[in-house]
Structure formats: C-alpha cells, structure tokens
Design a protein around this motif. Structure first.
Motif, PDB file in Angstrom:
ATOM      1  N   ALA A 117       0.842  -1.190   0.000  1.00  0.00           N
ATOM      2  CA  ALA A 117       0.000   0.000   0.000  1.00  0.00           C
ATOM      3  C   ALA A 117       0.881   1.245   0.000  1.00  0.00           C
ATOM      4  CB  ALA A 117      -0.911   0.005   1.225  1.00  0.00           C
ATOM      5  N   ALA A 118       0.314   2.330  -0.450  1.00  0.00           N
ATOM      6  CA  ALA A 118       1.010   3.616  -0.488  1.00  0.00           C
ATOM      7  C   ALA A 118       0.012   4.700  -0.089  1.00  0.00           C
ATOM      8  CB  ALA A 118       1.558   3.864  -1.887  1.00  0.00           C
ATOM      9  N   PRO A 119       0.508   5.864   0.253  1.00  0.00           N
ATOM     10  CA  PRO A 119      -0.414   6.956   0.612  1.00  0.00           C
ATOM     11  C   PRO A 119      -1.371   7.280  -0.534  1.00  0.00           C
ATOM     12  CG  PRO A 119       1.862   7.532   1.162  1.00  0.00           C
ATOM     13  CD  PRO A 119       1.917   6.265   0.366  1.00  0.00           C
ATOM     14  N   SER A 157      -3.035  -8.414  -8.348  1.00  0.00           N
ATOM     15  CA  SER A 157      -4.238  -7.666  -8.661  1.00  0.00           C
ATOM     16  C   SER A 157      -3.828  -6.267  -9.077  1.00  0.00           C
ATOM     17  CB  SER A 157      -5.149  -7.622  -7.430  1.00  0.00           C
ATOM     18  OG  SER A 157      -6.354  -6.972  -7.735  1.00  0.00           O
ATOM     19  N   SER A 158      -4.801  -5.475  -9.350  1.00  0.00           N
ATOM     20  CA  SER A 158      -4.589  -4.066  -9.656  1.00  0.00           C
ATOM     21  C   SER A 158      -4.944  -3.268  -8.409  1.00  0.00           C
ATOM     22  CB  SER A 158      -5.509  -3.659 -10.808  1.00  0.00           C
ATOM     23  OG  SER A 158      -6.864  -3.768 -10.388  1.00  0.00           O
ATOM     24  N   PRO A 159      -4.601  -1.971  -8.383  1.00  0.00           N
ATOM     25  CA  PRO A 159      -5.039  -1.150  -7.249  1.00  0.00           C
ATOM     26  C   PRO A 159      -6.556  -1.195  -7.068  1.00  0.00           C
ATOM     27  CG  PRO A 159      -3.327   0.003  -8.453  1.00  0.00           C
ATOM     28  CD  PRO A 159      -3.680  -1.236  -9.260  1.00  0.00           C
ATOM     29  N   GLU A 160      -7.298  -1.214  -8.166  1.00  0.00           N
ATOM     30  CA  GLU A 160      -8.764  -1.289  -8.085  1.00  0.00           C
ATOM     31  C   GLU A 160      -9.202  -2.638  -7.524  1.00  0.00           C
ATOM     32  OE1 GLU A 160      -7.118  -0.530 -11.058  1.00  0.00           O
ATOM     33  OE2 GLU A 160      -7.248   1.616 -10.647  1.00  0.00           O
ATOM     34  N   GLY A 161      -8.537  -3.715  -7.944  1.00  0.00           N
ATOM     35  CA  GLY A 161      -8.853  -5.044  -7.431  1.00  0.00           C
ATOM     36  C   GLY A 161      -8.598  -5.140  -5.942  1.00  0.00           C
ATOM     37  N   ASN A 164     -11.338  -3.301  -4.121  1.00  0.00           N
ATOM     38  CA  ASN A 164     -12.553  -4.124  -4.080  1.00  0.00           C
ATOM     39  C   ASN A 164     -12.433  -5.225  -3.043  1.00  0.00           C
ATOM     40  OD1 ASN A 164     -13.670  -2.557  -6.097  1.00  0.00           O
ATOM     41  ND2 ASN A 164     -13.116  -3.978  -7.731  1.00  0.00           N
ATOM     42  N   ARG A 165     -11.250  -5.840  -2.950  1.00  0.00           N
ATOM     43  CA  ARG A 165     -11.026  -6.925  -1.984  1.00  0.00           C
ATOM     44  C   ARG A 165     -11.141  -6.396  -0.557  1.00  0.00           C
ATOM     45  NH1 ARG A 165      -9.060 -12.288  -2.032  1.00  0.00           N
ATOM     46  NH2 ARG A 165      -9.466 -13.002   0.057  1.00  0.00           N
ATOM     47  N   ILE A 166     -10.542  -5.247  -0.307  1.00  0.00           N
ATOM     48  CA  ILE A 166     -10.605  -4.654   1.024  1.00  0.00           C
ATOM     49  C   ILE A 166     -12.053  -4.346   1.388  1.00  0.00           C
ATOM     50  CG2 ILE A 166     -10.011  -2.593   2.389  1.00  0.00           C
ATOM     51  CD1 ILE A 166      -7.283  -2.617   0.867  1.00  0.00           C
TER      52      ILE A 166
END
Length: 185
Positions: A117-119, A157-161, A164-166
């Motif tokens: 993760a990043a800011p 995954s992608s950042p969007e994926g 969605n998972r979170i």
C-alpha cells in the motif's frame, strides 16, 4: 470431513477453538465458520500460532484456522487433521485438503492476503508504476517458488482489485464483528 461437521454441530459449546487473539483473521474466520456451519465452539485466545499447535496437540483446544505451511508437518505426521481449506476451492498449497464448501459449509470463504500500500496522495502514474514493479517481482518464477514454499500463493491484482477486496472483506468481517458483538479489550 463431513462426519466432523455433523459431530461438531452436535457437540455445541463442548468444543473450543484457538486463535492468536481477539480480532485476528483466525478469530473472525472461526466466528464466520460458526455462523455458516451451525457450530458453537468457545473461543480461547493464544499468543500465537505455535502456541495454538501445542495446545491442539495437548488436547486443550480442538479447532483452529491455521496457515497450511505452519500446520503441514503435524498434519503429515498424523498428529493434526486438516478438515478443510477456507479458500473458495482447494488451495494449491494443500491440494489434498478439500475446501470447506466441499464438506458442506456453503458460502464460506476466507483468505489471508498481503498487499503493498502507499499513501492515497501518491500520484496515479507513480502508483501505477509501483504496482507494475511489485507485480513483476512477485510473479517471477524464483519469487513465486519462494513464496509457495512458505505457504503463499501469488495472485496479484490491480489497485482497483485490491480496493474491491478490502471493501468486500471489510463488509463480510464487519458483519461478523457486529453480529457476534466482538470487541477488543
């Protein structure tokens, strides 16, 4: 494994399960399992998974959600019994173990995952480049092999994926926290 489910349903609160503490994935996952499987074991928190395995071997607790790599030696030696994988299907890490769905527990899925993760303020172009680099690293044959040996499966995954998972996991586990009235002390 299906006979285990029947016995556990009949046992009610005479069984106990261990987790490495209140609010951990193992604790919430067992509470989710209780609701999906119609079982009622009592929660007993421990400091960590090694202590849980010792307690299971000593008969102090009967159930736990454990990482396959951590429990594999005891399962192979016949000292612990793997009932089912908490993933949606069989896990490549423990392919011989049926999923919980296969033994009759419907709509149950819980997978432990890691992410980078990043800011949120990181520029989109930088985040995209970082995501691509991390993906290249974890998908390399050497890294896949190393992670698999430690009990991890590379999915990526992608950042969007990931978002969605979170959101999905937060919704599912949040519902368990609320319905079971789980609170940190």
């Amino acid at each position: 494994a299906a006979e285990w489910l029947s016995q556990a349903q009949k046992a009610g609160d005479k069984l106990s399960y261990a987790s490495p503490g209140v609010g951990t994935v193992a604790h919430l996952g067992m509470e989710l399992l209780k609701t999906k499987a119609g079982i009622a074991p009592v929660h007993v928190p421990y400091p960590g998974n090694p202590q849980i395995i010792t307690a299971m071997l000593g008969g102090q607790v009967q159930l736990a959600l454990l990482p396959p790599a951590m429990s594999a030696a005891q399962v192979s030696a016949g000292k612990l019994r793997a009932i089912g994988a908490s993933s949606s299907g069989r896990s490549p890490v423990a392919a011989e173990v049926p999923s919980l769905s296969e033994i009759g527990i419907k709509d149950y899925q819980l997978e432990i995952w890691n992410a980078v993760a990043a800011p949120a303020s990181m520029p989109a172009a930088v985040a995209s480049r970082l995501s691509a680099l991390v993906s290249d690293i974890v998908r390399s044959p050497d890294m896949r092999s190393r992670l698999f040996q430690q009990g991890w499966q590379v999915v990526g995954s992608s950042p969007e994926g990931l978002r969605n998972r979170i959101e999905s996991d937060t919704q599912a586990l949040g519902a368990i926290i609320r319905s079971q009235k789980i609170e940190l002390n």
